[in-house]
Design a protein around this motif. Structure first.
Motif, PDB file in Angstrom:
ATOM      1  N   VAL A  91       8.717 -15.089   7.667  1.00  0.00           N
ATOM      2  CA  VAL A  91       9.497 -13.998   8.255  1.00  0.00           C
ATOM      3  C   VAL A  91       8.536 -12.943   8.781  1.00  0.00           C
ATOM      4  O   VAL A  91       7.655 -12.469   8.044  1.00  0.00           O
ATOM      5  N   THR A  92       8.692 -12.599  10.046  1.00  0.00           N
ATOM      6  CA  THR A  92       7.873 -11.550  10.655  1.00  0.00           C
ATOM      7  C   THR A  92       8.791 -10.493  11.245  1.00  0.00           C
ATOM      8  O   THR A  92       9.684 -10.807  12.029  1.00  0.00           O
ATOM      9  N   LEU A  93       8.574  -9.243  10.853  1.00  0.00           N
ATOM     10  CA  LEU A  93       9.358  -8.118  11.352  1.00  0.00           C
ATOM     11  C   LEU A  93       8.468  -7.202  12.171  1.00  0.00           C
ATOM     12  O   LEU A  93       7.364  -6.839  11.724  1.00  0.00           O
ATOM     13  N   ARG A  94       8.924  -6.834  13.355  1.00  0.00           N
ATOM     14  CA  ARG A  94       8.199  -5.845  14.161  1.00  0.00           C
ATOM     15  C   ARG A  94       8.769  -4.477  13.827  1.00  0.00           C
ATOM     16  O   ARG A  94       9.962  -4.216  14.051  1.00  0.00           O
ATOM     17  N   LEU A  95       7.907  -3.599  13.311  1.00  0.00           N
ATOM     18  CA  LEU A  95       8.349  -2.299  12.821  1.00  0.00           C
ATOM     19  C   LEU A  95       8.309  -1.241  13.915  1.00  0.00           C
ATOM     20  O   LEU A  95       7.571  -1.364  14.904  1.00  0.00           O
ATOM     21  N   ALA A  96       9.090  -0.193  13.712  1.00  0.00           N
ATOM     22  CA  ALA A  96       9.193   0.859  14.712  1.00  0.00           C
ATOM     23  C   ALA A  96       8.069   1.879  14.591  1.00  0.00           C
ATOM     24  O   ALA A  96       7.831   2.646  15.526  1.00  0.00           O
ATOM     25  N   SER A  97       7.373   1.907  13.452  1.00  0.00           N
ATOM     26  CA  SER A  97       6.327   2.910  13.222  1.00  0.00           C
ATOM     27  C   SER A  97       4.990   2.229  12.985  1.00  0.00           C
ATOM     28  O   SER A  97       4.936   1.087  12.525  1.00  0.00           O
ATOM     29  N   PRO A  98       3.896   2.950  13.250  1.00  0.00           N
ATOM     30  CA  PRO A  98       2.564   2.386  12.996  1.00  0.00           C
ATOM     31  C   PRO A  98       2.349   2.112  11.507  1.00  0.00           C
ATOM     32  O   PRO A  98       2.947   2.765  10.642  1.00  0.00           O
ATOM     33  N   LEU A  99       1.483   1.160  11.214  1.00  0.00           N
ATOM     34  CA  LEU A  99       1.147   0.815   9.834  1.00  0.00           C
ATOM     35  C   LEU A  99      -0.193   1.439   9.458  1.00  0.00           C
ATOM     36  O   LEU A  99      -0.997   1.776  10.328  1.00  0.00           O
ATOM     37  N   PRO A 100      -0.456   1.589   8.154  1.00  0.00           N
ATOM     38  CA  PRO A 100      -1.683   2.280   7.730  1.00  0.00           C
ATOM     39  C   PRO A 100      -2.953   1.455   7.879  1.00  0.00           C
ATOM     40  O   PRO A 100      -4.033   1.929   7.541  1.00  0.00           O
ATOM     41  N   GLY A 101      -2.858   0.233   8.342  1.00  0.00           N
ATOM     42  CA  GLY A 101      -4.033  -0.604   8.499  1.00  0.00           C
ATOM     43  C   GLY A 101      -3.650  -2.070   8.469  1.00  0.00           C
ATOM     44  O   GLY A 101      -2.475  -2.431   8.603  1.00  0.00           O
ATOM     45  N   GLU A 102      -4.647  -2.911   8.281  1.00  0.00           N
ATOM     46  CA  GLU A 102      -4.440  -4.346   8.244  1.00  0.00           C
ATOM     47  C   GLU A 102      -4.746  -4.868   6.847  1.00  0.00           C
ATOM     48  O   GLU A 102      -5.747  -4.492   6.237  1.00  0.00           O
ATOM     49  N   ALA A 103      -3.867  -5.738   6.334  1.00  0.00           N
ATOM     50  CA  ALA A 103      -4.087  -6.319   5.008  1.00  0.00           C
ATOM     51  C   ALA A 103      -3.419  -7.684   4.948  1.00  0.00           C
ATOM     52  O   ALA A 103      -2.295  -7.858   5.421  1.00  0.00           O
ATOM     53  N   HIS A 104      -4.122  -8.631   4.362  1.00  0.00           N
ATOM     54  CA  HIS A 104      -3.608  -9.986   4.169  1.00  0.00           C
ATOM     55  C   HIS A 104      -3.809 -10.349   2.704  1.00  0.00           C
ATOM     56  O   HIS A 104      -4.946 -10.416   2.227  1.00  0.00           O
ATOM     57  N   VAL A 105      -2.717 -10.557   1.989  1.00  0.00           N
ATOM     58  CA  VAL A 105      -2.769 -11.039   0.608  1.00  0.00           C
ATOM     59  C   VAL A 105      -2.197 -12.452   0.633  1.00  0.00           C
ATOM     60  O   VAL A 105      -1.043 -12.642   1.007  1.00  0.00           O
ATOM     61  N   TYR A 106      -3.005 -13.435   0.231  1.00  0.00           N
ATOM     62  CA  TYR A 106      -2.553 -14.814   0.397  1.00  0.00           C
ATOM     63  C   TYR A 106      -3.062 -15.701  -0.722  1.00  0.00           C
ATOM     64  O   TYR A 106      -4.042 -15.392  -1.412  1.00  0.00           O
ATOM     65  N   ASP A 107      -2.364 -16.813  -0.884  1.00  0.00           N
ATOM     66  CA  ASP A 107      -2.722 -17.818  -1.875  1.00  0.00           C
ATOM     67  C   ASP A 107      -3.812 -18.711  -1.287  1.00  0.00           C
ATOM     68  O   ASP A 107      -3.557 -19.470  -0.355  1.00  0.00           O
ATOM     69  N   PRO A 108      -5.043 -18.652  -1.820  1.00  0.00           N
ATOM     70  CA  PRO A 108      -6.124 -19.457  -1.224  1.00  0.00           C
ATOM     71  C   PRO A 108      -5.950 -20.948  -1.440  1.00  0.00           C
ATOM     72  O   PRO A 108      -6.595 -21.753  -0.763  1.00  0.00           O
TER      73      PRO A 108
END
Length: 220
Positions: free
Chosen positions: A104-121
């Motif tokens: 699921v990908t949502l395009r938000l109306a406001s800027p985000l505080p940065g980039e982060a990826h938390v994932y199962d290696p």
């Protein structure tokens, strides 16, 4: 024809019969599951406009939702199922422990505080897509190992605030029994992305959690 030849013929007939029976039984189950997933998605997101594209014969779909939410205007959905209805492919599904996947990908109306990826290696699909999505920004991203709900995750992030928000959403989903494979905040695309192995028992609560997190991220 000798005994070995007749045995081969009987074995082939038995396998063919089993494959046909298996195909129709599992196909029906997969169709019902897909309909249930669509029903939950539409009930939670309530799109004002929607487009579905089948990926293949009973293996999943892509969807685009136009939303009326003030904090997110569009959602992209990808749902895939392993081809368990193909009897001869079943050993591969079992050995590789393949499961349904919902992105699921949502395009938000406001800027985000940065980039982060938390994932199962340990999830090859998530690992490969994170590598693709961070190809341009990887040099500026920090890396960290995380332990969430007793499970090891990896994080790539541009700043502590972005990591904190992605980690918090992953923890909330895990606390609800959701099998989380990836949570991403993408400031360049103003997108929140979540990948999980869905269970019908927890899917509605998982989507509501993602929806609530998107609203908080957008400051609504």
């Amino acid at each position: 024809m000798g005994p070995a030849g007749w045995l081969a013929v009987y074995t082939l007939i038995a396998l063919s019969s089993a494959s046909v029976v298996w195909f129709f039984q599992v196909r029906r189950s997969m169709l019902m599951r897909m309909r249930a997933v669509v029903g939950i998605l539409e009930d939670v997101f309530r799109p004002r406009d929607k487009t579905y594209t089948l990926l293949g014969y009973l293996v999943g779909f892509r969807a685009v939702y136009r939303l009326d939410w003030p904090w997110a205007g569009r959602a992209w959905i990808l749902y895939t199922m392993p081809p368990s209805h193909v009897f001869l492919y079943l050993p591969v599904v079992v050995l590789q422990r393949r499961r349904d996947r919902l992105e699921v990908t949502l395009r938000l109306a406001s800027p985000l505080p940065g980039e982060a990826h938390v994932y199962d290696p340990g999830d090859r699909w998530a690992r490969r897509l994170v590598a693709r999505d961070t190809a341009e920004s990887r040099g500026r991203l920090r890396e960290r190992e995380l332990e969430l709900a007793g499970k090891r995750y990896r994080a790539l992030y541009s700043g502590e605030e972005a990591l904190s928000k992605a980690e918090r959403l992953a923890q909330e989903l895990l606390a609800r029994g959701v099998d989380v494979r990836r949570v991403t905040l993408d400031d360049g695309r103003r997108a929140l992305h979540v990948s999980l192995a869905p269970s019908l028992d927890t899917l509605r609560e998982a989507l509501e959690t993602v929806k609530r997190s998107a609203r908080l991220l957008a400051g609504s």
